[in-house]
Design a protein around this motif. Structure first.
Motif, PDB file in Angstrom:
ATOM      1  N   PHE A  14     -11.341  -7.007  -2.995  1.00  0.00           N
ATOM      2  CA  PHE A  14     -11.444  -5.643  -3.395  1.00  0.00           C
ATOM      3  C   PHE A  14     -11.925  -4.735  -2.454  1.00  0.00           C
ATOM      4  N   TYR A  15     -13.162  -4.950  -1.785  1.00  0.00           N
ATOM      5  CA  TYR A  15     -13.706  -4.027  -0.828  1.00  0.00           C
ATOM      6  C   TYR A  15     -12.522  -3.687   0.204  1.00  0.00           C
ATOM      7  N   GLN A  16     -11.832  -4.839   0.582  1.00  0.00           N
ATOM      8  CA  GLN A  16     -10.957  -4.574   2.072  1.00  0.00           C
ATOM      9  C   GLN A  16      -9.877  -3.450   1.245  1.00  0.00           C
ATOM     10  N   PHE A  17      -9.466  -3.886   0.172  1.00  0.00           N
ATOM     11  CA  PHE A  17      -8.233  -3.058  -0.501  1.00  0.00           C
ATOM     12  C   PHE A  17      -8.994  -1.624  -0.626  1.00  0.00           C
ATOM     13  N   ARG A  18     -10.220  -1.541  -1.308  1.00  0.00           N
ATOM     14  CA  ARG A  18     -10.610   0.113  -1.400  1.00  0.00           C
ATOM     15  C   ARG A  18     -10.651   0.725   0.034  1.00  0.00           C
ATOM     16  N   GLU A  19     -10.852  -0.086   1.065  1.00  0.00           N
ATOM     17  CA  GLU A  19     -11.076   0.756   2.402  1.00  0.00           C
ATOM     18  C   GLU A  19      -9.849   0.942   2.810  1.00  0.00           C
ATOM     19  N   ARG A  20      -8.663   0.071   2.810  1.00  0.00           N
ATOM     20  CA  ARG A  20      -7.337   0.488   3.291  1.00  0.00           C
ATOM     21  C   ARG A  20      -6.588   1.561   2.382  1.00  0.00           C
ATOM     22  N   CYS A  21      -6.844   1.659   1.196  1.00  0.00           N
ATOM     23  CA  CYS A  21      -6.554   2.683   0.400  1.00  0.00           C
ATOM     24  C   CYS A  21      -7.174   4.172   0.730  1.00  0.00           C
ATOM     25  N   SER A  22      -8.550   4.192   1.378  1.00  0.00           N
ATOM     26  CA  SER A  22      -8.994   5.349   1.668  1.00  0.00           C
ATOM     27  C   SER A  22      -8.409   5.450   2.931  1.00  0.00           C
ATOM     28  N   GLN A  23      -8.268   4.727   4.051  1.00  0.00           N
ATOM     29  CA  GLN A  23      -7.445   5.164   5.303  1.00  0.00           C
ATOM     30  C   GLN A  23      -6.257   5.699   5.064  1.00  0.00           C
ATOM     31  N   ALA A  24      -5.474   5.085   3.729  1.00  0.00           N
ATOM     32  CA  ALA A  24      -4.070   5.574   3.736  1.00  0.00           C
ATOM     33  C   ALA A  24      -4.106   6.906   2.908  1.00  0.00           C
ATOM     34  N   GLY A  25      -5.137   7.520   2.826  1.00  0.00           N
ATOM     35  CA  GLY A  25      -5.331   8.847   2.088  1.00  0.00           C
ATOM     36  C   GLY A  25      -5.046   8.488   0.484  1.00  0.00           C
ATOM     37  N   ILE A  26      -5.187   7.689  -0.080  1.00  0.00           N
ATOM     38  CA  ILE A  26      -5.097   7.278  -1.531  1.00  0.00           C
ATOM     39  C   ILE A  26      -6.531   7.720  -2.038  1.00  0.00           C
ATOM     40  N   LEU A  29       0.854  -1.206   0.053  1.00  0.00           N
ATOM     41  CA  LEU A  29      -0.163  -0.081  -0.053  1.00  0.00           C
ATOM     42  C   LEU A  29       0.753   1.367   0.042  1.00  0.00           C
ATOM     43  N   THR A  30       1.758   1.209   0.755  1.00  0.00           N
ATOM     44  CA  THR A  30       2.883   2.327   0.779  1.00  0.00           C
ATOM     45  C   THR A  30       3.479   2.606  -0.743  1.00  0.00           C
ATOM     46  N   ASN A  31       3.623   1.758  -1.390  1.00  0.00           N
ATOM     47  CA  ASN A  31       4.385   1.666  -2.815  1.00  0.00           C
ATOM     48  C   ASN A  31       3.039   2.231  -3.851  1.00  0.00           C
ATOM     49  N   LEU A  32       2.004   1.796  -3.449  1.00  0.00           N
ATOM     50  CA  LEU A  32       0.885   2.483  -4.255  1.00  0.00           C
ATOM     51  C   LEU A  32       0.621   3.805  -4.028  1.00  0.00           C
ATOM     52  N   LYS A  33       0.841   4.194  -2.821  1.00  0.00           N
ATOM     53  CA  LYS A  33       0.683   5.617  -2.240  1.00  0.00           C
ATOM     54  C   LYS A  33       1.918   6.606  -2.925  1.00  0.00           C
ATOM     55  N   ARG A  34       2.965   5.749  -3.240  1.00  0.00           N
ATOM     56  CA  ARG A  34       4.067   6.667  -4.020  1.00  0.00           C
ATOM     57  C   ARG A  34       3.530   7.086  -5.403  1.00  0.00           C
ATOM     58  N   LYS A  35       2.938   5.957  -5.927  1.00  0.00           N
ATOM     59  CA  LYS A  35       2.574   5.796  -7.332  1.00  0.00           C
ATOM     60  C   LYS A  35       1.403   7.201  -7.419  1.00  0.00           C
ATOM     61  N   VAL A  36       0.496   7.321  -6.491  1.00  0.00           N
ATOM     62  CA  VAL A  36      -0.380   8.091  -6.577  1.00  0.00           C
ATOM     63  C   VAL A  36       0.270   9.641  -6.150  1.00  0.00           C
ATOM     64  N   ASP A  37       0.950   9.751  -5.196  1.00  0.00           N
ATOM     65  CA  ASP A  37       1.680  10.936  -4.981  1.00  0.00           C
ATOM     66  C   ASP A  37       2.557  11.528  -6.123  1.00  0.00           C
ATOM     67  N   ALA A  38       3.023  10.296  -6.957  1.00  0.00           N
ATOM     68  CA  ALA A  38       3.974  10.943  -8.043  1.00  0.00           C
ATOM     69  C   ALA A  38       2.979  11.432  -9.091  1.00  0.00           C
ATOM     70  N   GLY A  39       1.756  11.238  -9.278  1.00  0.00           N
ATOM     71  CA  GLY A  39       0.698  11.845 -10.244  1.00  0.00           C
ATOM     72  C   GLY A  39       0.059  11.038 -10.905  1.00  0.00           C
ATOM     73  N   ALA A  40      -0.260   9.774 -10.144  1.00  0.00           N
ATOM     74  CA  ALA A  40      -1.207   9.122 -11.274  1.00  0.00           C
ATOM     75  C   ALA A  40      -2.770   9.342 -10.866  1.00  0.00           C
ATOM     76  N   ASP A  41      -3.621   9.145 -11.994  1.00  0.00           N
ATOM     77  CA  ASP A  41      -4.890   9.781 -12.015  1.00  0.00           C
ATOM     78  C   ASP A  41      -5.935   8.522 -11.717  1.00  0.00           C
ATOM     79  N   ALA A  42      -5.609   7.345 -11.848  1.00  0.00           N
ATOM     80  CA  ALA A  42      -6.644   6.224 -11.383  1.00  0.00           C
ATOM     81  C   ALA A  42      -5.776   4.987 -11.096  1.00  0.00           C
ATOM     82  N   ILE A  43      -6.233   3.932 -10.360  1.00  0.00           N
ATOM     83  CA  ILE A  43      -5.789   2.780 -10.205  1.00  0.00           C
ATOM     84  C   ILE A  43      -6.697   1.518 -10.560  1.00  0.00           C
TER      85      ILE A  43
END
Length: 297
Positions: free
Chosen positions: A187-199, A162-176
């Motif tokens: 998927f639902y659990q992943f989506r919730e964890r992304c939300s909690q991580a500020g993605i 998830l930290t690695n995904l956040k790096r991609k988003v912070d670098a400028g990704a538009d969608a996952i």
């Protein structure tokens, strides 16, 4: 339409993914598939690289064909594999000159014979570096990146992934866009964890309809996705009946997509394996509208 604009107004984003064929007969079959699927007016068609980046130029050619002859937005896959920074920028320029304004930015799989990814001398090692490179040289490109509901096979745990995904988003990704999965709870659990991580980017589930048990077994052996026991049981019971396997896979995908849509996903990305029959059945069952116009020129 660019990925950066696609999901802003709440419009559902259907997208499909193809790969470059190995020969002319494959090209002809792919064109038939695209003509069938583009009637459902997908937001875009994405085209992958071959192993080790071997078809990177072909990817641009196919994306240009999709846009110029089939009049549908294309998204080109783009990886770090076997390329220096200069070569990556050159590829981006070629894609831009061909009219491609959407990129799927991926690190890429290790080339054949390598167990771990080793960047080229003067190249990049991570997908977030690739996103940064795109934003530096082509700031208006739409950028999609990969997400892994069940964790990337090389990540030590889900938090690291998830930290690695956040790096991609912070670098400028538009969608996952996620790797394929067969258990929606992941998927639902992943989506919730992304939300909690500020993605805060749109997260689009990736679905691969099963059309042949042996083929999906090979694909599953290369990723870390769960294969639900009930689905495996049905497919094993029909392992000598290809038609039954197809029906089982299509019906499972329809139910999976219906549930995802009820849960408010912004779109669904279909891995079509260059075939249209399964996806046509799914699209019709889900009520996606089909145009009867001749979209090819």
């Amino acid at each position: 339409m660019q990925i950066s604009e696609l999901y802003r107004d709440g419009t559902f984003g259907l997208s499909v993914e193809i790969f470059p064929p190995r020969n002319e007969s494959g090209d002809a079959e792919l064109f038939k598939t695209l003509e069938e699927l583009i009637r459902y007016q997908p937001a875009f068609v994405s085209c992958t690289y071959g192993a080790g980046g071997s078809t990177s130029k072909r990817t641009i050619e196919l994306c240009a064909l999709i846009q110029n002859q089939l009049h549908n937005t294309a998204t080109a896959h783009f990886t770090c594999v076997n390329s220096t920074r200069e070569e990556l920028v050159e590829w981006l320029q070629n894609a831009f000159d061909a009219g491609i304004t959407n990129i799927m930015a991926l690190r890429g799989d290790p080339p054949a014979g390598q167990e771990t990814f080793v960047p080229a001398d003067g190249g990049l090692k991570y997908a977030n570096e690739l996103v940064t490179l795109i934003r530096e040289h082509f700031p208006k490109m739409g950028i999609g990146v990969a997400g892994y509901p069940e964790c990337h096979p090389e990540a030590s745990d889900a938090n690291v992934d998830l930290t690695n995904l956040k790096r991609k988003v912070d670098a400028g990704a538009d969608a996952i866009y996620t790797q394929l999965f067969f258990n929606n709870e992941h998927f639902y659990q992943f989506r919730e964890r992304c939300s909690q991580a500020g993605i805060d980017r749109p997260i689009i589930p990736g679905i691969m309809p099963i059309t042949e048990y042996r083929r999906i077994q090979r694909i599953m052996s290369m990723c870390s996705s769960e294969f639900p026991a009930d689905l495996v049981g049905q497919l094993e019971a029909a392992q000598d009946d290809l038609e039954a396997q197809f029906e089982i896979g299509v019906e499972y995908a329809i139910r999976q997509c219906e549930q995802l849509i009820k849960e408010g996903v912004p779109g669904i990305h279909f891995y079509v394996l260059n075939r249209s029959q399964a996806c046509k059945r799914i699209f019709d069952a889900l009520g996606f509208p089909e145009t009867q116009e001749n979209i090819a020129t």
